[in-house]
Design a protein around this motif. Structure first.
Motif, PDB file in Angstrom:
ATOM      1  N   ARG A 354       0.592  -1.332   0.050  1.00  7.01           N
ATOM      2  CA  ARG A 354       0.054  -0.251   0.118  1.00  7.01           C
ATOM      3  C   ARG A 354       0.722   1.212  -0.127  1.00  7.01           C
ATOM      4  O   ARG A 354       0.331   2.380  -0.148  1.00  7.01           O
ATOM      5  CB  ARG A 354      -0.784   0.020   1.211  1.00  7.01           C
ATOM      6  CG  ARG A 354      -1.822  -1.124   1.431  1.00  7.01           C
ATOM      7  CD  ARG A 354      -2.840  -1.045   2.479  1.00  7.01           C
ATOM      8  NE  ARG A 354      -3.817  -2.043   2.347  1.00  7.01           N
ATOM      9  CZ  ARG A 354      -4.899  -2.212   3.228  1.00  7.01           C
ATOM     10  NH1 ARG A 354      -5.203  -1.450   3.917  1.00  7.01           N
ATOM     11  NH2 ARG A 354      -5.815  -3.346   3.177  1.00  7.01           N
ATOM     12  N   LEU A 355       2.179   1.247  -0.050  1.00  8.08           N
ATOM     13  CA  LEU A 355       3.007   2.502   0.095  1.00  8.08           C
ATOM     14  C   LEU A 355       3.735   2.610  -1.280  1.00  8.08           C
ATOM     15  O   LEU A 355       4.593   3.573  -1.416  1.00  8.08           O
ATOM     16  CB  LEU A 355       3.980   2.336   1.067  1.00  8.08           C
ATOM     17  CG  LEU A 355       3.325   2.002   2.412  1.00  8.08           C
ATOM     18  CD1 LEU A 355       4.562   1.878   3.856  1.00  8.08           C
ATOM     19  CD2 LEU A 355       2.418   3.339   2.986  1.00  8.08           C
ATOM     20  N   GLY A 356       3.345   1.959  -2.299  1.00  9.94           N
ATOM     21  CA  GLY A 356       4.215   2.141  -3.715  1.00  9.94           C
ATOM     22  C   GLY A 356       5.411   1.494  -3.687  1.00  9.94           C
ATOM     23  O   GLY A 356       6.383   1.725  -4.548  1.00  9.94           O
ATOM     24  N   TYR A 357       5.851   0.594  -2.640  1.00 10.64           N
ATOM     25  CA  TYR A 357       6.840  -0.076  -2.726  1.00 10.64           C
ATOM     26  C   TYR A 357       7.036  -1.393  -3.698  1.00 10.64           C
ATOM     27  O   TYR A 357       5.795  -1.809  -4.044  1.00 10.64           O
ATOM     28  CB  TYR A 357       7.165  -0.829  -1.624  1.00 10.64           C
ATOM     29  CG  TYR A 357       7.502   0.045  -0.411  1.00 10.64           C
ATOM     30  CD1 TYR A 357       7.842   1.509  -0.440  1.00 10.64           C
ATOM     31  CD2 TYR A 357       7.436  -0.277   1.042  1.00 10.64           C
ATOM     32  CE1 TYR A 357       7.890   2.259   0.496  1.00 10.64           C
ATOM     33  CE2 TYR A 357       7.635   0.546   2.367  1.00 10.64           C
ATOM     34  CZ  TYR A 357       7.865   1.728   2.036  1.00 10.64           C
ATOM     35  OH  TYR A 357       7.909   2.672   2.948  1.00 10.64           O
ATOM     36  N   SER A 358       7.944  -1.706  -4.272  1.00 12.63           N
ATOM     37  CA  SER A 358       8.329  -2.874  -5.117  1.00 12.63           C
ATOM     38  C   SER A 358       9.331  -3.876  -4.622  1.00 12.63           C
ATOM     39  O   SER A 358      10.029  -3.543  -3.685  1.00 12.63           O
ATOM     40  CB  SER A 358       8.356  -2.491  -6.604  1.00 12.63           C
ATOM     41  OG  SER A 358       9.977  -2.228  -6.552  1.00 12.63           O
ATOM     42  N   VAL A 359       9.305  -5.139  -4.966  1.00 11.86           N
ATOM     43  CA  VAL A 359      10.404  -6.010  -4.747  1.00 11.86           C
ATOM     44  C   VAL A 359      11.302  -6.135  -6.064  1.00 11.86           C
ATOM     45  O   VAL A 359      10.837  -6.069  -7.009  1.00 11.86           O
ATOM     46  CB  VAL A 359      10.182  -7.358  -4.381  1.00 11.86           C
ATOM     47  CG1 VAL A 359       9.499  -7.366  -2.984  1.00 11.86           C
ATOM     48  CG2 VAL A 359       9.176  -8.050  -5.449  1.00 11.86           C
ATOM     49  N   TYR A 360      12.681  -5.715  -5.749  1.00 12.02           N
ATOM     50  CA  TYR A 360      13.554  -5.496  -6.841  1.00 12.02           C
ATOM     51  C   TYR A 360      14.940  -6.132  -6.445  1.00 12.02           C
ATOM     52  O   TYR A 360      15.355  -6.191  -5.619  1.00 12.02           O
ATOM     53  CB  TYR A 360      14.005  -3.688  -6.910  1.00 12.02           C
ATOM     54  CG  TYR A 360      14.688  -3.425  -8.058  1.00 12.02           C
ATOM     55  CD1 TYR A 360      14.038  -2.770  -9.165  1.00 12.02           C
ATOM     56  CD2 TYR A 360      15.994  -3.512  -8.282  1.00 12.02           C
ATOM     57  CE1 TYR A 360      14.443  -2.187 -10.138  1.00 12.02           C
ATOM     58  CE2 TYR A 360      16.694  -2.975  -9.125  1.00 12.02           C
ATOM     59  CZ  TYR A 360      16.022  -2.261 -10.393  1.00 12.02           C
ATOM     60  OH  TYR A 360      16.541  -1.923 -11.329  1.00 12.02           O
ATOM     61  N   ARG A 361      15.405  -6.527  -7.878  1.00 13.43           N
ATOM     62  CA  ARG A 361      16.472  -7.623  -7.827  1.00 13.43           C
ATOM     63  C   ARG A 361      17.761  -6.711  -7.587  1.00 13.43           C
ATOM     64  O   ARG A 361      17.903  -5.627  -8.245  1.00 13.43           O
ATOM     65  CB  ARG A 361      16.673  -8.502  -8.932  1.00 13.43           C
ATOM     66  CG  ARG A 361      17.632  -9.496  -9.187  1.00 13.43           C
ATOM     67  CD  ARG A 361      17.465 -10.460 -10.378  1.00 13.43           C
ATOM     68  NE  ARG A 361      16.411 -11.369 -10.205  1.00 13.43           N
ATOM     69  CZ  ARG A 361      16.361 -12.523  -9.941  1.00 13.43           C
ATOM     70  NH1 ARG A 361      17.517 -13.106  -9.347  1.00 13.43           N
ATOM     71  NH2 ARG A 361      15.223 -13.053  -9.956  1.00 13.43           N
ATOM     72  N   ASN A 362      18.413  -7.339  -6.565  1.00 15.27           N
ATOM     73  CA  ASN A 362      19.767  -6.688  -6.192  1.00 15.27           C
ATOM     74  C   ASN A 362      20.814  -7.040  -7.312  1.00 15.27           C
ATOM     75  O   ASN A 362      20.880  -7.753  -8.341  1.00 15.27           O
ATOM     76  CB  ASN A 362      20.659  -7.488  -5.159  1.00 15.27           C
ATOM     77  CG  ASN A 362      19.727  -7.247  -3.809  1.00 15.27           C
ATOM     78  OD1 ASN A 362      19.078  -6.186  -3.982  1.00 15.27           O
ATOM     79  ND2 ASN A 362      19.599  -8.194  -2.983  1.00 15.27           N
ATOM     80  N   VAL A 363      21.886  -5.917  -7.560  1.00 18.11           N
ATOM     81  CA  VAL A 363      22.993  -5.965  -8.838  1.00 18.11           C
ATOM     82  C   VAL A 363      23.985  -7.119  -8.302  1.00 18.11           C
ATOM     83  O   VAL A 363      24.371  -6.896  -7.113  1.00 18.11           O
ATOM     84  CB  VAL A 363      23.494  -4.609  -8.777  1.00 18.11           C
ATOM     85  CG1 VAL A 363      24.481  -4.743  -9.746  1.00 18.11           C
ATOM     86  CG2 VAL A 363      22.330  -3.639  -9.194  1.00 18.11           C
ATOM     87  N   ASP A 364      24.667  -7.984  -9.293  1.00 22.56           N
ATOM     88  CA  ASP A 364      25.731  -8.623  -9.177  1.00 22.56           C
ATOM     89  C   ASP A 364      27.011  -7.618  -9.192  1.00 22.56           C
ATOM     90  O   ASP A 364      27.393  -7.290 -10.225  1.00 22.56           O
ATOM     91  CB  ASP A 364      25.575  -9.820  -9.981  1.00 22.56           C
ATOM     92  CG  ASP A 364      27.030 -10.649  -9.803  1.00 22.56           C
ATOM     93  OD1 ASP A 364      27.937 -10.295  -9.334  1.00 22.56           O
ATOM     94  OD2 ASP A 364      26.672 -11.928 -10.270  1.00 22.56           O
ATOM     95  N   LYS A 365      27.558  -7.286  -8.230  1.00 25.47           N
ATOM     96  CA  LYS A 365      28.394  -6.238  -8.399  1.00 25.47           C
ATOM     97  C   LYS A 365      29.661  -6.560  -9.039  1.00 25.47           C
ATOM     98  O   LYS A 365      30.234  -5.854  -9.901  1.00 25.47           O
ATOM     99  CB  LYS A 365      28.906  -5.716  -6.916  1.00 25.47           C
ATOM    100  CG  LYS A 365      29.806  -4.518  -6.783  1.00 25.47           C
ATOM    101  CD  LYS A 365      29.991  -4.239  -5.094  1.00 25.47           C
ATOM    102  CE  LYS A 365      30.797  -2.891  -5.361  1.00 25.47           C
ATOM    103  NZ  LYS A 365      32.215  -3.209  -5.402  1.00 25.47           N
TER     104      LYS A 365
END
Length: 429
Positions: A354-365
């Motif tokens: 409800r807050l506009g958040y998403s689940v987002y994949r981390n970068v392989d540095k």
């Protein structure tokens, strides 16, 4: 076909002086081996470094999978690491031989035994399903869900019969009838609840590029709710198939006229209801290919159905068909339970809705920084996560992409390591 560019080979001698002097060098060969046979591939970089530090050398393999070196006497470590991409899958090869001893009269041929691990070219980059606050803050809006699918490799990826699914139960904290004695009763399939969606044609995603699928309205949601996202882009896809029974206008308003009709995903409803009830708190979402079977035929086949309850029928999707999945747990609850098998996703990522958040994949540095074309283009000091959740790489993926960089995302099949909660959906402007 190679996934990541490796450093250019360092100069090596073209001839060897075997005169016993202090500058004497000796010719050796390093052979790549895989599953008991030579790995015959030209152009793979093999590294040779003095054991415990010191000089290092690199050379490329010939067509027989052999790299040649002229080096001084000493003890070396030989290694090779590379990736290949084919038919939607990425194989990562690694091998080390720490016992390369070069002398005037010793061995001249050494092997590197390679091991391989498989991932997929296509990954779920972002899942936005929690909704956003209304403009006056009195409520929230939830009909703007989307998923971003990303080609995590340097080769074009084409997938046939690409489908979307969600596991049962819809919410991670819901009662799960699939548990017996503390364990899931299935081991080689994942239950796809209610229906599946599929693309009308083969899907091609170019290297380090993405496609967006509007999971509800493929419209400009910001016209009504400024905190939402614009999903009316002509390049986007849409889950829209009223004829299958998904006729709820809140979930499926007519897509923007800009979106071509061949970008509409199709579905077959084997459950109940007039909408695909993807959880806005904690779905177990996955993508898969039915491979040689038409998706509609699979969805209609009664032999692969499981009656989860009197009201809910699932389809049994074979694990080997699954390309990627992400297990989302509901924030603030301690009774969340896994639905995806560890072979699909060994962990979970927590979402506050409800807050506009998403689940987002981390970068392989490491992999991202190793791409030579990224020099000077990566943006650091990422601050887009929420309290207690961030990308540990420190790379701001979206800002780097905007600068022209290519991003390699982390893919360990464990959402606990691979994802974080992003404070602002990446498509929000």
């Amino acid at each position: 076909m190679f996934f990541a560019a490796l450093a250019a080979a360092l100069p090596v001698f073209t001839s060897c002086e075997e005169n016993g002097g202090p500058e004497a060098t000796y010719e050796i060969s390093v052979n790549l081996m895989y599953e008991g046979s030579a790995y015959e591939e030209e152009g793979i970089t093999v590294s040779l470094s003095v054991f415990n530090g010191g000089a290092s050398y690199e050379a490329a393999t010939n067509a027989s999978g052999t790299a040649s070196f002229c080096v001084p006497a000493g003890t070396y470590e030989a290694s090779a690491s590379f990736r290949t991409a084919e038919n939607g899958n990425v194989l990562t090869f690694n091998g080390v031989n720490s016992s390369v001893v070069v002398t005037a009269s010793g061995e001249t041929s050494f092997d590197i035994v390679l091991t391989a691990s498989e991932t997929n070219q296509i990954v779920i980059k972002e899942l936005y399903i929690g909704g956003c606050p209304t403009d006056d803050g009195s409520d929230y809006y939830q009909y703007d869900k989307y998923v971003v699918l990303y080609n995590n490799s340097s080769e074009s990826a084409t997938l046939a019969n690409l489908c979307l699914g969600m596991a049962t139960p819809y919410n991670s904290n819901g009662t799960n009838n699939y548990y017996e004695g503390g364990s899931l009763i299935y081991s080689d399939w994942i239950p796809a609840a209610c229906a599946i969606w599929w693309f009308q044609q083969d899907v091609t995603i170019e290297p380090y590029s993405q496609i967006v699928v509007a999971l509800n309205g493929a419209i400009d949601h910001t016209a009504t709710y400024s905190n939402s996202v614009d999903l009316s882009n002509s390049a986007y896809y849409a889950t829209y198939d009223p004829e299958c029974g998904f006729s709820n206008a809140n979930y499926y308003p007519a897509p923007s006229a800009a979106i071509p009709t061949d970008h509409y995903l199709q579905s077959y409803l084997y459950g109940r209801g007039n909408a695909w009830p993807l959880s806005n708190t904690s779905p177990a979402f996955f993508i898969f290919s039915t491979e040689g079977t038409a998706p509609e035929a699979f969805a209609q086949d009664p032999s692969n159905k499981y009656q989860y309850s009197s009201a809910l029928t699932d389809a049994k999707v074979p694990v080997e068909w699954i390309i990627d999945g992400v297990e989302v747990f509901r924030s603030g609850y301690d009774n969340n339970q896994k639905r995806l098998l560890a072979s699909v996703d060994a962990g979970s990522v927590t979402l506050t809705g409800r807050l506009g958040y998403s689940v987002y994949r981390n970068v392989d540095k490491e992999a991202t920084e190793a791409l030579l074309e990224n020099e000077g283009l990566l943006v650091y000091n990422y601050a887009g996560g929420t309290d207690g959740s961030t990308d540990p790489s420190g790379i701001d993926a979206e800002a780097s992409i905007a600068a022209g960089a290519h991003i390699v995302y982390k893919d360990t099949n464990n959402a606990s390591n691979d994802f974080h909660q992003r404070a602002r959906a990446s498509l929000r402007r």
